[in-house]
Design an enzyme around this catalytic site. Structure first.
Site, mmCIF file in Angstrom:
data_model
loop_
_atom_site.group_PDB
_atom_site.id
_atom_site.type_symbol
_atom_site.label_atom_id
_atom_site.label_comp_id
_atom_site.label_asym_id
_atom_site.label_seq_id
_atom_site.Cartn_x
_atom_site.Cartn_y
_atom_site.Cartn_z
ATOM 1 N N HIS A 107 0.844 -1.059 -0.140
ATOM 2 C CA HIS A 107 0.002 0.069 -0.027
ATOM 3 C C HIS A 107 0.905 1.230 0.019
ATOM 4 O O HIS A 107 2.075 1.293 0.242
ATOM 5 C CB HIS A 107 -1.079 -0.014 1.129
ATOM 6 C CG HIS A 107 -0.270 0.104 2.565
ATOM 7 N ND1 HIS A 107 -0.151 -1.148 3.430
ATOM 8 C CD2 HIS A 107 0.155 0.898 3.016
ATOM 9 C CE1 HIS A 107 0.623 -0.753 4.538
ATOM 10 N NE2 HIS A 107 0.597 0.696 4.510
ATOM 11 N N GLU A 145 -3.483 3.430 1.783
ATOM 12 C CA GLU A 145 -3.828 3.514 3.480
ATOM 13 C C GLU A 145 -4.329 4.997 3.439
ATOM 14 O O GLU A 145 -3.347 5.833 3.347
ATOM 15 C CB GLU A 145 -2.693 3.026 4.079
ATOM 16 C CG GLU A 145 -3.060 3.221 5.617
ATOM 17 C CD GLU A 145 -1.679 3.109 6.217
ATOM 18 O OE1 GLU A 145 -1.629 3.641 7.351
ATOM 19 O OE2 GLU A 145 -1.066 2.156 5.913
ATOM 20 N N HIS A 161 2.674 11.809 -7.353
ATOM 21 C CA HIS A 161 1.080 11.597 -7.519
ATOM 22 C C HIS A 161 1.104 9.999 -7.660
ATOM 23 O O HIS A 161 1.874 9.246 -7.865
ATOM 24 C CB HIS A 161 0.707 12.132 -8.900
ATOM 25 C CG HIS A 161 1.557 11.382 -9.845
ATOM 26 N ND1 HIS A 161 2.599 11.926 -10.751
ATOM 27 C CD2 HIS A 161 1.538 10.340 -10.755
ATOM 28 C CE1 HIS A 161 3.081 11.085 -11.720
ATOM 29 N NE2 HIS A 161 2.523 10.200 -11.890
ATOM 30 N N GLU A 195 -3.056 10.763 -11.532
ATOM 31 C CA GLU A 195 -2.682 10.533 -12.680
ATOM 32 C C GLU A 195 -3.467 9.704 -13.422
ATOM 33 O O GLU A 195 -3.435 8.573 -13.042
ATOM 34 C CB GLU A 195 -1.151 10.700 -13.093
ATOM 35 C CG GLU A 195 -1.051 10.633 -14.714
ATOM 36 C CD GLU A 195 0.411 10.435 -14.860
ATOM 37 O OE1 GLU A 195 0.989 10.846 -16.099
ATOM 38 O OE2 GLU A 195 0.878 9.738 -13.977
#
Length: 127
Positions: free
Chosen positions: A5, A56, A74, A122
């Site tokens: 994550h 998360e 990003h 993005e």
């Protein structure tokens, strides 16, 4: 090894969960309060944590704002049609900050949206 994550600190957890689930179409996978630490964790994603990387979302109860910093880039999501994805995101109340079009110095079609805390996401067109 695999990526499990990416953690983002968010100011308003419910608003952030709504953005990632209602606007970007992820699912809330789990959420847990940690009263002694005064924080809540929520995990969102497109698939099971067993096989997919997820986000998360960390809400520290006593923090009113964050500075994003200039090292963060990003999150990237693959979409079949970036222009259509932007239109759908706008229709659901999302903020498109760069419309779909070719990337600078390349031909890949990309777009950018912004989450409620200012994090950039993005959209990369992949057929």
């Amino acid at each position: 090894m695999r990526i499990l994550h990416t953690m983002l600190r968010v100011v308003d957890l419910d608003r952030s969960i709504a953005f990632y689930t209602e606007i970007l179409g992820m699912r809330l996978l789990r959420r847990k309060d940690y009263p002694e630490g005064r924080f809540t964790l929520a995990f969102v994603g497109y698939g099971s944590e067993d096989s997919e990387a997820v986000l998360e979302l960390t809400h520290n109860w006593d923090t009113a704002s964050y500075e994003l910093g200039n090292a963060y880039g990003h999150i990237a999501l693959a979409v079949p049609d970036a222009a259509a994805a932007c239109a759908a995101i706008k229709a659901r109340g999302g903020k498109v900050v760069r419309e779909a079009g070719p990337m600078k110095h390349g031909s890949t079609i990309i777009a950018f949206v912004e989450d409620p805390d200012g994090y950039k996401v993005e959209l990369i067109e992949r057929q």
